[in-house]
Design a protein around this motif. Structure first.
Motif, PDB file in Angstrom:
ATOM      1  N   LEU A   1      17.725  52.098-135.848  1.00 33.29           N
ATOM      2  CA  LEU A   1      18.438  50.958-136.432  1.00 33.29           C
ATOM      3  C   LEU A   1      19.514  51.412-137.408  1.00 33.29           C
ATOM      4  O   LEU A   1      20.615  50.865-137.438  1.00 33.29           O
TER       5      LEU A   1
ATOM      6  N   MET B   1       9.091  49.001-129.517  1.00 32.86           N
ATOM      7  CA  MET B   1      10.541  48.874-129.707  1.00 32.86           C
ATOM      8  C   MET B   1      11.267  50.091-129.129  1.00 32.86           C
ATOM      9  O   MET B   1      12.205  49.947-128.356  1.00 32.86           O
TER      10      MET B   1
ATOM     11  N   GLN C   1      11.750  50.704-125.333  1.00 38.30           N
ATOM     12  CA  GLN C   1      12.865  50.039-124.645  1.00 38.30           C
ATOM     13  C   GLN C   1      14.044  50.977-124.462  1.00 38.30           C
ATOM     14  O   GLN C   1      14.919  50.743-123.634  1.00 38.30           O
ATOM     15  N   LEU C   2      14.100  52.015-125.298  1.00 33.28           N
ATOM     16  CA  LEU C   2      15.184  52.997-125.211  1.00 33.28           C
ATOM     17  C   LEU C   2      14.723  54.272-124.511  1.00 33.28           C
ATOM     18  O   LEU C   2      15.447  55.265-124.466  1.00 33.28           O
TER      19      LEU C   2
ATOM     20  N   ASN D   1      21.169  54.049-137.229  1.00 32.67           N
ATOM     21  CA  ASN D   1      22.260  54.602-136.442  1.00 32.67           C
ATOM     22  C   ASN D   1      23.171  53.512-135.898  1.00 32.67           C
ATOM     23  O   ASN D   1      24.341  53.760-135.604  1.00 32.67           O
ATOM     24  N   GLN D   2      22.627  52.299-135.769  1.00 33.92           N
ATOM     25  CA  GLN D   2      23.451  51.200-135.252  1.00 33.92           C
ATOM     26  C   GLN D   2      24.553  50.787-136.233  1.00 33.92           C
ATOM     27  O   GLN D   2      25.408  49.981-135.877  1.00 33.92           O
TER      28      GLN D   2
ATOM     29  N   PRO E   1      17.874  60.085-128.327  1.00 33.70           N
ATOM     30  CA  PRO E   1      19.297  60.334-128.056  1.00 33.70           C
ATOM     31  C   PRO E   1      19.905  61.251-129.116  1.00 33.70           C
ATOM     32  O   PRO E   1      19.318  61.436-130.185  1.00 33.70           O
ATOM     33  N   VAL E   2      21.053  61.789-128.843  1.00 32.94           N
ATOM     34  CA  VAL E   2      21.785  62.551-129.853  1.00 32.94           C
ATOM     35  C   VAL E   2      22.235  61.590-130.950  1.00 32.94           C
ATOM     36  O   VAL E   2      22.709  60.498-130.656  1.00 32.94           O
ATOM     37  N   GLY E   3      22.048  61.976-132.207  1.00 32.00           N
ATOM     38  CA  GLY E   3      22.662  61.190-133.275  1.00 32.00           C
ATOM     39  C   GLY E   3      21.728  60.514-134.250  1.00 32.00           C
ATOM     40  O   GLY E   3      22.186  59.905-135.209  1.00 32.00           O
ATOM     41  N   LEU E   4      20.415  60.620-134.064  1.00 27.02           N
ATOM     42  CA  LEU E   4      19.512  60.007-135.047  1.00 27.02           C
ATOM     43  C   LEU E   4      19.326  60.947-136.233  1.00 27.02           C
ATOM     44  O   LEU E   4      19.144  62.153-136.075  1.00 27.02           O
TER      45      LEU E   4
ATOM     46  N   PRO F   1      13.808  44.325-135.218  1.00 23.81           N
ATOM     47  CA  PRO F   1      14.804  43.454-134.577  1.00 23.81           C
ATOM     48  C   PRO F   1      14.139  42.258-133.898  1.00 23.81           C
ATOM     49  O   PRO F   1      12.958  42.314-133.520  1.00 23.81           O
TER      50      PRO F   1
ATOM     51  N   ILE G   1      12.001  41.342-129.462  1.00 24.73           N
ATOM     52  CA  ILE G   1      11.251  42.420-128.816  1.00 24.73           C
ATOM     53  C   ILE G   1       9.930  41.832-128.300  1.00 24.73           C
ATOM     54  O   ILE G   1       9.167  41.233-129.063  1.00 24.73           O
TER      55      ILE G   1
END
Lengths: 361, 361, 361, 361
Positions: free
Chosen positions: B351, B143, B146-147, B353-354, B217-220, B30, B33
């Motif tokens: 990414l 990257m 940052q999360l 997941n976005q 996070p949940v969901g990857l 992205p 960054i």
């Protein structure tokens, strides 16, 4: 969401456990391959539920239909679409879990990621979707058989019972000798007894499937991010319930010294061979002409028949009560899935390899 | 030949051990960054040869140059190209093996597949090319930081010496406490002694690196052919010398019963958690918010200092005499590679997941 | 063979004209999009044969079935599979051409490339397979409509009769005012007369479809090999019978000087706008917020009702006699196909754009 | 961001106009292709600025370095990396436009999409990055030359001056006869005069490049989403300043009737041929053995030497004053780019076609 696997011989999986059908599109299969439909059905039968007392009692015929890509008994080069309709749906079996998170299932992660989740029978996370993979694998097997390549598998461990001997594809028979698909009859009897005991207790147990691919020529696989064993590992790790993959000497090879582990070359009547095969038929990511063998670890099935504490979508404590018909151990039905994925990987690398050198027109 | 890895955050690796440079193109990072170049160098230093007595004595600075994609200290969204020039080439070291097949190396398979092989220092099959991956991983780490996500690794086994305790990322420090990168000082001392002993004998030994990724996070991950652990496994299996991958309970989980292995949910102050983590932070191929942990098996290095029988290109028997400077055990230098590949996989899934949900404009 | 299109919102097309079904798998559609099935049928009806006297007289209902991916009226994030069964097959119509090469058809090239060719009704080369694309496009349209984006098209030329005025999407209606789908009633009448005249002569004629996409935000498209107009062009050039694609000023723009052609920026109440739109809504491969418009050239249909000299598989001279029911001009039925492909491209770029910046968790 | 093009013979472009270098990674080139470095330099020289009075006065040597993938004068099958260092940077030339949006440039769209934009000389949007494509194309040309295939191009229109005759590759010479690269000397003289006139006025003008590929065997291309002309169109539309693509009869073919447009087959001494070639060498997306020809429309260069009204990042009205050294017309320098992209497309389809049938081992 990516539901495709492979780069030239590529399959796209679709379908949910309790929707109209599960299926697969196979894109990139070469033209002019003769297809024997019985061989597809044979592998689907080896995967289907209700085969024996050590698998789930659900009974589904798993008959397939070909929607495209085969003409006059041969592939045309166009995408081959195969569907298996869902018949024994019994959606009512699942209404009680619509808002509940079963432990070690995909309920929670799917719900958080997608919001709109088909919870019936696991929906998209159901192992039922592997029926499409097995059908595609049966096509791949027929393609690679033309080159003398065979992808086979067998059960080598259930719980803490294991066999150590490696079986060659010539020692294995598709018409399996026992319902477990373990070639050692004595060990098989003990493992089957263990599965029955576990089932009786309403519990489940894990196991290991060993895969073997023979007749592979030197040169399949690519050096860096497409190593043959890396793609094979990815294929296996995508099978439901898999927790580990190793090939050749695997995790045990770690303990050896280089002087013990190196596979020495020798010139034989059959050409260059290696004296040992700790490499599992792959060196530098590329097949070396020896048998490729690997082991795939399957966890115990998450659905058990005893009560478990869990939570619902709102986070409230609930009790999950085991219901329905489930496998006490997945490995007997996983054998054709492992074989199929192995065949799909090899079929893809065979085609990839055809562009390594510039051909003539 | 496919030298790319990833689908959105995608790297393309290039270079040979004794060519002008090795490097990487990172496509899909992205924009905007902030990149700290020192962090790239730090990881390259952790991978480079000549760090300590238990690694190869080759001394290379492994300084990097950025050719594109970073402007005013930040990524622009354009491809980032990083090269590491090859300095300590010593091509003469390798002329003696131009026509010889070293046991358990890629010489034979490359020669048969490609015909025109750069044999100098392994050429494209050299582990030196992982310098590019480490540089790319250092971008990915920045990257995902940052999360709040960290990808770390440590040595957990050398030969038959292993540690069983799992370390969290918060218990690990990038400024490693010992040259082995094993957080258990007592075990590390024994492992280092073993490596020294093996080295003295002109031999090599295998090992295991444990990876851990926290803050996910949940969901990857994706449900079917892009399961998070399947892509993680592929990433690790592509690292030179890797023979196996397992996550969560792995091969040992096979022995458990479902009632022991299921990770029960509970509502805590930190939200939904699982009481145990046999799932290794991944359920149904998708991260569940718990730590992701996995183990990677490395075989003993194939290059040993003692004589070995082998064959040349014509199949004639020859003797391979160990020469040059090589690692007695790869795991200390493999730690930053495992971390890098872990970070690259996570960056890509972040990414991907976005696009799971449609955003607003 | 690659039958997929798109990178995140990706469709895989399958099926032959006279096999059991044609269809599509849509992978990567975000979860939680409400789907109105009537809108899918509406577009299929606009594409289907037998709509009017200026299209083929074949009458096919083109009803669709959804096999997967939609649950409770909304997408789940899983692949959406849609099939349209082939009913009015009449395979006997085609037996006379099994060994003959029709001029300017794909018979010869398919035969040489694949050997095993489904010759019935063009098989895989039939425009009938675009029914699947239109169904997929109807899903894409519903997705992008949530963002205020519309993909529409209309007939702007038949033979040498053309309209020059550009229509905005707000001036076009899906419930078309004439069977030609040309918004200029007067011009339409002349074009329809021309098509009828050509049809009476057993001949065919070409035409142009103009596409327009409105409501596109700034930022869709990528700078180098994924320019928005390049992917749009590829999408259109993949439609059967297409010979050319231009966007914005197109081929006519070549004649202008830079000082005439440059689109000057101005600040308006609606934000930054351009005074002219020779750029066709795209600058440097990326949408600039203005309407995207483009033109697609369709050749005259190759199947004509008069006799033509040709050759058979052995190269012997033969006469091809026109038979069956065919379109005298493809453009009326091409309009929904152009719209669908436009929507698919935009849907894909919308999702790709969601990974341009790192989101928060 | 996707900076790759091709599926087997795949290039990844990187670099910005005023960064350290522009370059390309070529992945998937078959092993064992002899590479003549002079031919790479020749094409780079045909693309470079400062060649003649009708191109920009910027003078850059555009010498290339090969970083990987070539050993002993031949490809190894590993990725080939080529860089061209940026020398004549003059960053100061561009500081005046850092916050300004030049009309019909990518400034505005990049800024909105990426935020952190390298504005120097267009950064990533500069046509300078096509130097990497030309280098890659020179490799592709050498590969396809082994099969007797040639990809060539020439200028066929400048402003409203055009030539209608089609030239075959055998009538074209790489050592061009005039600086415009138009094979009709008389027309060329008029076109050159027009460009000089336009340049004198501080203005720019568009043009058309015609591409022709000869020696293509029957069978390249794929039926549905990988039609040969669709990928060729995408390749061309990705070149900076391109507004349209047509092949064979193109937009003019729309006006013909099927009975005029169909290419009748005939058996000749050279095998099956078509009497006419409105199909442009492609039927059903697959090459039919006739010459492939196509036309590519280039808009007038956006940078002009006269003042233009525009806005800055804050939307305030500003005046853009023409500065620097720019091309009055891009087509002379676009010829080698069109040739390169044509060669890259063909090289990729040649390799893809090698997996259409299953080979022997």
């Amino acid at each position: 969401m990516n539901n495709s696997f492979g780069s030239i011989f590529k399959i796209t999986s679709f379908g949910e456990s309790h929707g109209p059908a599960v299926g697969v599109v196979i894109d990139g299969c070469p033209a002019d391959i003769v297809i024997d439909a019985d061989k597809i059905q044979l592998d689907l039968n080896r995967r289907k539920p209700g085969q024996s007392v050590i698998t789930t009692a659900r009974n589904e015929a798993d008959n397939f239909e070909v929607l495209s890509g085969i003409f006059a008994g041969k592939t045309t080069g166009a995408p081959i679409t195969i569907i298996i309709k869902n018949k024994d749906a019994r959606s009512k079996d699942y209404s009680h879990i619509a808002d509940k998170y079963r432990p070690s299932h995909a309920d929670y992660t799917y719900q958080k990621k997608y919001s709109n989740r088909d919870y019936r029978g696991g929906g998209r996370s159901s192992a039922r979707i592997t029926a499409g993979w097995v059908a595609a694998g049966a096509i791949a097997k027929q393609m690679i058989a033309q080159l003398g390549i065979r992808s086979m598998a067998y059960v080598s461990q259930v719980g803490n019972l294991s066999i150590n001997k490696l079986y060659s594809t010539s020692a294995l028979r598709v018409e399996e000798e026992n319902e477990l698909r373990c070639p050692d009859q004595e060990a098989a009897a003990k493992m089957i007894a263990l599965i029955k005991e576990v089932k009786k207790a309403g519990d489940t147990i894990g196991g290991v499937v060993t895969g073997i691919i023979s007749g592979v020529p030197v040169g399949l696989g690519e050096p860096v991010f497409n190593k043959l064993h890396a793609q094979l590992g990815k294929a296996m790790l995508n099978i439901n319930a898999v927790k580990g993959f190793e090939y050749g000497s695997g995790f045990d090879g770690v303990k050896l010294r280089g002087s013990e582990h190196n596979d020495l070359f020798e010139t034989t009547k059959q050409g260059l061979q290696t004296k040992t095969n700790f490499s599992g038929g792959i060196q530098g990511g590329i097949s070396n002409g020896q048998d490729i063998y690997y082991r795939v670890a399957f966890k115990p099935v998450a659905t058990i028949m005893t009560d478990q504490a869990s939570v619902d979508k709102e986070g409230n404590p609930i009790i999950i009560t085991g219901k329905g018909r489930h496998d006490p151990c997945v490995v007997p039905r996983a054998v054709p899935i492992v074989e199929a994925m192995g065949a799909l990987v090899i079929a893809d690398f065979v085609l990839m390899n055809q562009s390594t050198k510039l051909g003539s027109l």
